[in-house]
Design a protein around this motif. Structure first.
Motif, short mmCIF file in Angstrom:
data_model
loop_
_atom_site.label_atom_id
_atom_site.label_comp_id
_atom_site.label_asym_id
_atom_site.label_seq_id
_atom_site.Cartn_x
_atom_site.Cartn_y
_atom_site.Cartn_z
N LEU A 143 -0.02 -6.01 14.46
CA LEU A 143 -1.05 -6.16 13.62
C LEU A 143 -2.24 -6.67 14.42
O LEU A 143 -3.41 -6.13 14.22
CB LEU A 143 -0.56 -7.17 12.73
CG LEU A 143 -1.75 -7.84 11.61
CD1 LEU A 143 -2.17 -6.65 10.77
CD2 LEU A 143 -1.08 -8.88 10.81
N GLN A 144 -2.05 -7.60 15.33
CA GLN A 144 -3.01 -7.92 16.08
C GLN A 144 -3.62 -7.18 17.07
O GLN A 144 -4.86 -7.24 17.20
CB GLN A 144 -2.40 -9.25 16.72
CG GLN A 144 -2.39 -10.60 15.96
CD GLN A 144 -1.59 -11.89 16.58
OE1 GLN A 144 -1.53 -11.61 17.97
NE2 GLN A 144 -1.20 -12.75 16.16
N SER A 145 -2.89 -6.15 17.44
CA SER A 145 -3.35 -5.06 18.17
C SER A 145 -4.11 -3.86 17.56
O SER A 145 -4.84 -3.18 17.97
CB SER A 145 -2.13 -4.39 19.00
OG SER A 145 -1.60 -5.42 19.88
N GLY A 146 -4.15 -4.05 16.12
CA GLY A 146 -4.79 -3.00 15.26
C GLY A 146 -4.24 -1.71 15.49
O GLY A 146 -4.89 -0.64 15.20
N ILE A 174 -1.83 -0.61 13.51
CA ILE A 174 -1.34 -0.09 12.09
C ILE A 174 -1.85 -1.30 11.42
O ILE A 174 -1.75 -2.43 11.56
CB ILE A 174 0.04 -0.07 12.21
CG1 ILE A 174 0.57 0.69 10.85
CG2 ILE A 174 0.98 -1.36 12.14
CD1 ILE A 174 1.88 1.24 10.58
N ASP A 175 -2.12 -0.62 10.02
CA ASP A 175 -2.88 -1.55 8.85
C ASP A 175 -1.74 -2.12 8.16
O ASP A 175 -0.96 -1.33 7.46
CB ASP A 175 -4.11 -0.71 8.32
CG ASP A 175 -4.33 -1.69 7.27
OD1 ASP A 175 -4.36 -2.83 6.98
OD2 ASP A 175 -5.13 -1.22 6.09
N MET A 176 -1.56 -3.47 8.43
CA MET A 176 -0.28 -4.07 7.52
C MET A 176 -0.54 -4.31 6.35
O MET A 176 0.22 -4.66 5.47
CB MET A 176 0.50 -5.28 8.40
CG MET A 176 0.81 -5.07 9.70
SD MET A 176 2.48 -3.91 9.68
CE MET A 176 2.71 -3.93 11.46
N TRP A 177 -2.00 -4.24 5.83
CA TRP A 177 -2.32 -4.87 4.67
C TRP A 177 -2.71 -3.82 3.46
O TRP A 177 -3.02 -4.10 2.25
CB TRP A 177 -3.60 -5.65 4.85
CG TRP A 177 -3.29 -6.66 6.01
CD1 TRP A 177 -3.88 -6.62 7.03
CD2 TRP A 177 -2.40 -7.66 6.14
NE1 TRP A 177 -3.47 -7.64 8.11
CE2 TRP A 177 -2.43 -8.26 7.20
CE3 TRP A 177 -1.33 -8.46 5.13
CZ2 TRP A 177 -1.77 -9.55 7.47
CZ3 TRP A 177 -0.76 -9.25 5.46
CH2 TRP A 177 -0.84 -9.91 6.83
N ARG A 178 -2.50 -2.47 3.77
CA ARG A 178 -2.95 -1.45 2.97
C ARG A 178 -1.94 -1.56 1.77
O ARG A 178 -0.63 -1.84 1.83
CB ARG A 178 -2.87 -0.14 3.48
CG ARG A 178 -1.76 0.36 4.06
CD ARG A 178 -2.11 1.92 4.40
NE ARG A 178 -0.94 2.57 4.88
CZ ARG A 178 -0.77 2.81 6.26
NH1 ARG A 178 -1.82 2.82 7.18
NH2 ARG A 178 0.42 3.45 6.56
#
Length: 206
Positions: free
Chosen positions: A197-200, A202-206
């Motif tokens: 998540l912090q590395s961007g 993958i989008d964990m929030w979609r």
């Protein structure tokens, strides 16, 4: 105390008769550090003259006992998991001395209270298959509102692979259908970890 002095103290209880100082130095010189001595396989340890089955077993028990102690400390009923750093504190002890890749999952309630940390899968020295059904089944059985995933790379490199990203995406989709949030996926290697998540990655929030 120096590494060899701590090792000498351990060896004294395994070999109470005789001077174990030279043996402690020999082990440190051969494996490089106290950590590597304790992580060595019993068969490797027994190649060192003076190391018996009994002594090798005792040395190999230390990482296991320490990991169990750390896990017990981390799995407090009052533990709150707010982010990757909190999750890493719980996950870290589960990968101590890992020789194969393992996958663990933390389940929390809506307030972030730790519900459980479960072993999902373990595999070969360089690969593990995440069972989507087991992830979902475990999350449901724990009545989880959100989950954190973590697995280790025994290669020593914490960078998530393309397969890691693809698998995480599939797991996220499956959990979303059930209203369970995948908060993060951490990749551990030795003492280091990477948050997807912090590395961007993958989008964990979609």
């Amino acid at each position: 105390m120096e590494d060899y002095q701590l090792l000498e103290l351990i060896l004294f209880y395994a070999i109470p008769q005789g001077d174990v100082n030279p043996l402690a130095h020999q082990l440190i010189n051969r494996f490089g550090s106290l950590r590597e001595v304790l992580n060595a396989e019993p068969e490797e340890l027994k190649r060192v003259p003076g190391i018996s089955d009994h002594t090798a077993t005792l040395l190999r028990l230390f990482p296991e006992v320490f990991a169990r102690y750390q896990q017990t400390e981390a799995l407090s009923t009052t533990t709150i998991i707010r982010n990757a750093a909190d999750a890493a504190e719980v996950f870290r002890s589960y990968f101590i001395g890992a020789r194969v890749e393992k996958v663990y999952m933390i389940s929390t309630d809506v307030k972030g209270k730790l519900l459980s940390c479960d072993l999902i899968a373990q595999g070969a020295a360089d690969a593990v298959l995440m069972d989507c059904r087991k992830v979902v089944r475990t999350a449901l059985s724990r009545n989880a509102w959100q989950v954190f995933l973590a697995h280790c790379h025994v290669s020593g490199v914490a960078t998530p692979s393309l397969a890691d990203r693809q698998t995480t995406s599939r797991l996220q989709q499956a959990l979303n259908l059930l209203g369970i949030r995948l908060a993060d996926h951490l990749i551990f290697a030795d003492e280091d970890y990477v948050s997807m998540l912090q590395s961007g990655l993958i989008d964990m929030w979609r």
